[in-house]
Design a protein around this motif. Structure first.
Motif, PDB file in Angstrom:
ATOM      1  N   ALA A 108     -18.751  11.320  -1.899  1.00 56.56           N
ATOM      2  CA  ALA A 108     -17.788  10.300  -2.314  1.00 56.56           C
ATOM      3  C   ALA A 108     -17.571  10.381  -3.808  1.00 56.56           C
ATOM      4  CB  ALA A 108     -18.301   8.912  -1.930  1.00 56.56           C
ATOM      5  N   ALA A 109     -16.414   9.951  -4.259  1.00 56.08           N
ATOM      6  CA  ALA A 109     -16.154   9.851  -5.693  1.00 56.08           C
ATOM      7  C   ALA A 109     -17.007   8.729  -6.272  1.00 56.08           C
ATOM      8  CB  ALA A 109     -14.677   9.575  -5.932  1.00 56.08           C
ATOM      9  N   ALA A 110     -17.204   8.775  -7.585  1.00 57.04           N
ATOM     10  CA  ALA A 110     -18.005   7.735  -8.229  1.00 57.04           C
ATOM     11  C   ALA A 110     -17.329   6.380  -8.158  1.00 57.04           C
ATOM     12  CB  ALA A 110     -18.258   8.120  -9.689  1.00 57.04           C
ATOM     13  N   GLY A 111     -16.012   6.370  -8.075  1.00 56.30           N
ATOM     14  CA  GLY A 111     -15.283   5.114  -7.996  1.00 56.30           C
ATOM     15  C   GLY A 111     -13.854   5.381  -7.568  1.00 56.30           C
ATOM     16  N   TYR A 112     -13.138   4.324  -7.185  1.00 54.53           N
ATOM     17  CA  TYR A 112     -11.765   4.454  -6.722  1.00 54.53           C
ATOM     18  C   TYR A 112     -10.900   3.372  -7.346  1.00 54.53           C
ATOM     19  CZ  TYR A 112     -13.759   7.499  -3.129  1.00 54.53           C
ATOM     20  OH  TYR A 112     -14.424   8.520  -2.486  1.00 54.53           O
ATOM     21  N   GLN A 113      -9.689   3.754  -7.705  1.00 55.59           N
ATOM     22  CA  GLN A 113      -8.709   2.793  -8.201  1.00 55.59           C
ATOM     23  C   GLN A 113      -7.975   2.177  -7.003  1.00 55.59           C
ATOM     24  OE1 GLN A 113      -7.932   2.072 -11.544  1.00 55.59           O
ATOM     25  NE2 GLN A 113      -6.644   0.439 -10.717  1.00 55.59           N
ATOM     26  N   LEU A 114      -7.932   0.875  -6.954  1.00 51.89           N
ATOM     27  CA  LEU A 114      -7.270   0.205  -5.852  1.00 51.89           C
ATOM     28  C   LEU A 114      -5.753   0.368  -5.952  1.00 51.89           C
ATOM     29  CD1 LEU A 114      -9.340  -3.097  -5.728  1.00 51.89           C
ATOM     30  CD2 LEU A 114      -9.691  -0.993  -4.417  1.00 51.89           C
ATOM     31  N   PRO A 115      -5.048   0.339  -4.815  1.00 55.86           N
ATOM     32  CA  PRO A 115      -3.593   0.519  -4.853  1.00 55.86           C
ATOM     33  C   PRO A 115      -2.856  -0.684  -5.414  1.00 55.86           C
ATOM     34  CG  PRO A 115      -4.316   0.086  -2.615  1.00 55.86           C
ATOM     35  CD  PRO A 115      -5.561   0.276  -3.432  1.00 55.86           C
ATOM     36  N   PHE A 116      -3.508  -1.847  -5.426  1.00 53.27           N
ATOM     37  CA  PHE A 116      -2.926  -3.056  -6.012  1.00 53.27           C
ATOM     38  C   PHE A 116      -4.080  -4.006  -6.316  1.00 53.27           C
ATOM     39  CE2 PHE A 116      -2.456  -3.138  -1.350  1.00 53.27           C
ATOM     40  CZ  PHE A 116      -3.297  -4.192  -1.014  1.00 53.27           C
ATOM     41  N   PRO A 117      -3.865  -4.977  -7.204  1.00 54.26           N
ATOM     42  CA  PRO A 117      -4.950  -5.893  -7.563  1.00 54.26           C
ATOM     43  C   PRO A 117      -5.424  -6.700  -6.353  1.00 54.26           C
ATOM     44  CG  PRO A 117      -3.161  -6.039  -9.155  1.00 54.26           C
ATOM     45  CD  PRO A 117      -2.640  -5.222  -8.004  1.00 54.26           C
ATOM     46  N   VAL A 118      -6.712  -6.871  -6.249  1.00 56.43           N
ATOM     47  CA  VAL A 118      -7.311  -7.652  -5.162  1.00 56.43           C
ATOM     48  C   VAL A 118      -8.141  -8.751  -5.803  1.00 56.43           C
ATOM     49  CG1 VAL A 118      -8.792  -7.619  -3.130  1.00 56.43           C
ATOM     50  CG2 VAL A 118      -7.346  -5.647  -3.649  1.00 56.43           C
ATOM     51  N   ALA A 119      -7.560  -9.964  -5.832  1.00 58.94           N
ATOM     52  CA  ALA A 119      -8.210 -11.058  -6.540  1.00 58.94           C
ATOM     53  C   ALA A 119      -8.550 -12.240  -5.642  1.00 58.94           C
ATOM     54  CB  ALA A 119      -7.306 -11.538  -7.686  1.00 58.94           C
ATOM     55  N   ASP A 120      -8.069 -12.227  -4.394  1.00 56.54           N
ATOM     56  CA  ASP A 120      -8.310 -13.370  -3.520  1.00 56.54           C
ATOM     57  C   ASP A 120      -8.345 -12.896  -2.069  1.00 56.54           C
ATOM     58  OD1 ASP A 120      -5.653 -12.844  -2.925  1.00 56.54           O
ATOM     59  OD2 ASP A 120      -4.897 -14.520  -4.124  1.00 56.54           O
ATOM     60  N   ALA A 121      -8.528 -13.846  -1.162  1.00 55.21           N
ATOM     61  CA  ALA A 121      -8.654 -13.497   0.252  1.00 55.21           C
ATOM     62  C   ALA A 121      -7.367 -12.897   0.804  1.00 55.21           C
ATOM     63  CB  ALA A 121      -9.045 -14.742   1.062  1.00 55.21           C
ATOM     64  N   ALA A 122      -6.226 -13.395   0.361  1.00 56.09           N
ATOM     65  CA  ALA A 122      -4.956 -12.883   0.883  1.00 56.09           C
ATOM     66  C   ALA A 122      -4.755 -11.421   0.510  1.00 56.09           C
ATOM     67  CB  ALA A 122      -3.793 -13.730   0.363  1.00 56.09           C
ATOM     68  N   SER A 123      -5.011 -11.083  -0.741  1.00 52.47           N
ATOM     69  CA  SER A 123      -4.841  -9.685  -1.157  1.00 52.47           C
ATOM     70  C   SER A 123      -5.933  -8.802  -0.563  1.00 52.47           C
ATOM     71  CB  SER A 123      -4.837  -9.579  -2.687  1.00 52.47           C
ATOM     72  OG  SER A 123      -5.993 -10.170  -3.258  1.00 52.47           O
ATOM     73  N   ALA A 124      -7.108  -9.371  -0.299  1.00 52.02           N
ATOM     74  CA  ALA A 124      -8.163  -8.592   0.364  1.00 52.02           C
ATOM     75  C   ALA A 124      -7.733  -8.224   1.779  1.00 52.02           C
ATOM     76  CB  ALA A 124      -9.468  -9.391   0.394  1.00 52.02           C
ATOM     77  N   GLY A 125      -7.105  -9.168   2.489  1.00 48.73           N
ATOM     78  CA  GLY A 125      -6.608  -8.860   3.821  1.00 48.73           C
ATOM     79  C   GLY A 125      -5.530  -7.789   3.797  1.00 48.73           C
ATOM     80  N   ARG A 126      -4.666  -7.842   2.769  1.00 52.04           N
ATOM     81  CA  ARG A 126      -3.633  -6.815   2.646  1.00 52.04           C
ATOM     82  C   ARG A 126      -4.261  -5.449   2.371  1.00 52.04           C
ATOM     83  NH1 ARG A 126      -1.083 -10.828  -0.422  1.00 52.04           N
ATOM     84  NH2 ARG A 126      -1.483  -9.705  -2.374  1.00 52.04           N
ATOM     85  N   LEU A 127      -5.329  -5.428   1.584  1.00 51.98           N
ATOM     86  CA  LEU A 127      -6.000  -4.159   1.316  1.00 51.98           C
ATOM     87  C   LEU A 127      -6.598  -3.594   2.599  1.00 51.98           C
ATOM     88  CD1 LEU A 127      -7.021  -1.945  -0.559  1.00 51.98           C
ATOM     89  CD2 LEU A 127      -9.021  -3.396  -1.071  1.00 51.98           C
ATOM     90  N   ALA A 128      -7.210  -4.433   3.417  1.00 55.18           N
ATOM     91  CA  ALA A 128      -7.780  -3.960   4.676  1.00 55.18           C
ATOM     92  C   ALA A 128      -6.691  -3.369   5.569  1.00 55.18           C
ATOM     93  CB  ALA A 128      -8.501  -5.098   5.395  1.00 55.18           C
ATOM     94  N   ALA A 129      -5.553  -4.059   5.658  1.00 53.54           N
ATOM     95  CA  ALA A 129      -4.438  -3.543   6.462  1.00 53.54           C
ATOM     96  C   ALA A 129      -3.931  -2.224   5.892  1.00 53.54           C
ATOM     97  CB  ALA A 129      -3.315  -4.570   6.515  1.00 53.54           C
ATOM     98  N   HIS A 130      -3.874  -2.128   4.568  1.00 51.85           N
ATOM     99  CA  HIS A 130      -3.437  -0.896   3.900  1.00 51.85           C
ATOM    100  C   HIS A 130      -4.390   0.259   4.221  1.00 51.85           C
ATOM    101  CE1 HIS A 130      -2.008   1.653   0.510  1.00 51.85           C
ATOM    102  NE2 HIS A 130      -3.289   1.901   0.337  1.00 51.85           N
ATOM    103  N   LEU A 131      -5.674   0.004   4.121  1.00 46.85           N
ATOM    104  CA  LEU A 131      -6.665   1.046   4.405  1.00 46.85           C
ATOM    105  C   LEU A 131      -6.505   1.585   5.816  1.00 46.85           C
ATOM    106  CD1 LEU A 131      -9.842  -0.655   2.890  1.00 46.85           C
ATOM    107  CD2 LEU A 131      -8.692   1.367   1.970  1.00 46.85           C
ATOM    108  N   GLU A 132      -6.414   0.690   6.774  1.00 47.89           N
ATOM    109  CA  GLU A 132      -6.335   1.125   8.171  1.00 47.89           C
ATOM    110  C   GLU A 132      -5.007   1.818   8.484  1.00 47.89           C
ATOM    111  OE1 GLU A 132      -8.902   1.189   9.830  1.00 47.89           O
ATOM    112  OE2 GLU A 132     -10.216  -0.396   9.070  1.00 47.89           O
TER     113      GLU A 132
END
Length: 362
Positions: A272-296
């Motif tokens: 794995a890489a040492a770290g990853y840049q997120l595709p968009f800021p994730v600061a709350d539960a709503a954006s965390a859910g969007r990140l999960a949907a994006h990943l999948e």
């Protein structure tokens, strides 16, 4: 906390994975000695295609039988019509379900196959079911699930491009079954951390053909594991946090499976890489859910491409991963599509690039 150091874009890891696998499969699968437009030679995919079309016609007839009482099923029926059009065209890659074009020019999508159905049972054939025996939504859900499973039986007999399409259409069928109330597809076991002997043996015998696409899939899973660490840290609802932990465990298991497969092929799994840049800021539960949907959603593209890129005995592994990511994307609220993993990139979406290259970020 993730250590600092070499950083790559999370979205890049997933998108470039899809590009790397697609590069293995984008070349036309037409016989090189056959001139363009020459249809004098039989299509080697014809038996598989005919079974898939017959199964799709059965589904369309079942939907048509129920639509008068359940008009809300029309969007699902339209997806199945798109499946039929795509399956009826040897070289057309299906587009997004929201696109204006219908894959498979020349087909009406009305549910008539244009030729007689096969008179003999085949490995990919759907159990004999007619509209008359599908009088309820629950029965239609079961038929969608059975048809989705039957499509996978033909993965080994199909060309790479058709196998990719079959895996995608199968995943769509599972999503339809879930939408219709069938809980069975969502109750599939977590991916095994071990590699089936047949897959390991094939990998050892064809290391060059196996290593590159599975390294790309492994890289995507490394990125997903990192991403779910961020997702879980931002969620506050207990149910969502449980779902995030379950998803994380599934991706860790899939990562371990690809590592074992690569080791069996004589290749050193990429770390794995040492770290990853997120595709968009994730600061709350709503954006965390969007990140999960994006990943999948991105992983469905990775695994649809993987189906076409690996030796035939390993296609079920990739198709299973595609199905699971499609289900998780749905659970996290991703937009529905008729072709999970092979939809067009939405207009206006930029492609992330590696950090440190001086290229503008999205």
């Amino acid at each position: 906390m993730q250590p600092t150091g070499r950083r790559t874009f999370l979205a890049l890891g997933l998108l470039l994975t899809g590009a790397a696998l697609t590069a293995c499969t984008d070349a036309p699968h037409r016989d090189p000695g056959r001139p363009a437009g020459d249809h004098s030679r039989p299509d080697p995919d014809e038996p598989v295609r005919r079974r898939a079309l017959d199964a799709t016609d059965t589904l369309l007839a079942a939907y048509d039988a129920l639509l008068p009482q359940a008009p809300q099923l029309q969007p699902l029926r339209e997806d199945v019509a798109r499946h039929r059009a795509a399956l009826d065209t040897a070289t057309t890659t299906p587009t997004s379900s929201t696109g204006t074009g219908t894959p498979g020019a020349g087909t009406s999508g009305t549910g008539t196959s244009g030729t007689g159905t096969s008179g003999t049972a085949a490995p990919g054939a759907t159990p004999a079911t007619t509209a008359a025996t599908v009088p309820t939504t629950a029965a239609l859900a079961s038929l969608e699930r059975q048809t989705a499973q039957a499509r996978l039986a033909d993965l080994g007999a199909a060309s790479p491009a058709l196998a990719r399409l079959l895996a995608s259409v199968s995943a769509a069928g599972v999503l339809h079954a879930v939408a219709l109330g069938d809980a069975a597809p969502a109750a599939a076991p977590a991916p095994s951390a071990s590699v089936p002997p047949s897959a390991s043996t094939t990998a050892s015998a064809s290391a060059d053909a196996t290593a590159a696409p599975f390294q790309a899939a492994l890289g995507a899973e490394h990125a997903a594991v990192y991403g779910y660490g961020v997702v879980g840290a931002r969620l506050t609802d207990d149910g969502q946090r449980t779902a995030a932990r379950t998803s994380l465990a599934a991706h860790q298991a899939r990562r371990d499976a690809w590592q074992r497969l690569l080791t069996g092929a004589g290749a050193a799994p990429d770390p794995a890489a040492a770290g990853y840049q997120l595709p968009f800021p994730v600061a709350d539960a709503a954006s965390a859910g969007r990140l999960a949907a994006h990943l999948e959603t991105r992983l469905t593209t990775v695994y649809a491409d993987l189906v076409a890129a690996v030796p035939t005995p390993q296609r079920p592994l990739a198709a299973d991963a595609l199905r699971e990511s499609a289900l998780r994307a749905h659970q996290w609220g991703a937009a529905a599509t008729a072709f999970p993993g092979i939809t067009d990139t939405p207009a206006g979406t930029s492609t992330p690039t590696a950090a440190g290259t001086g290229t503008p970020t999205p």
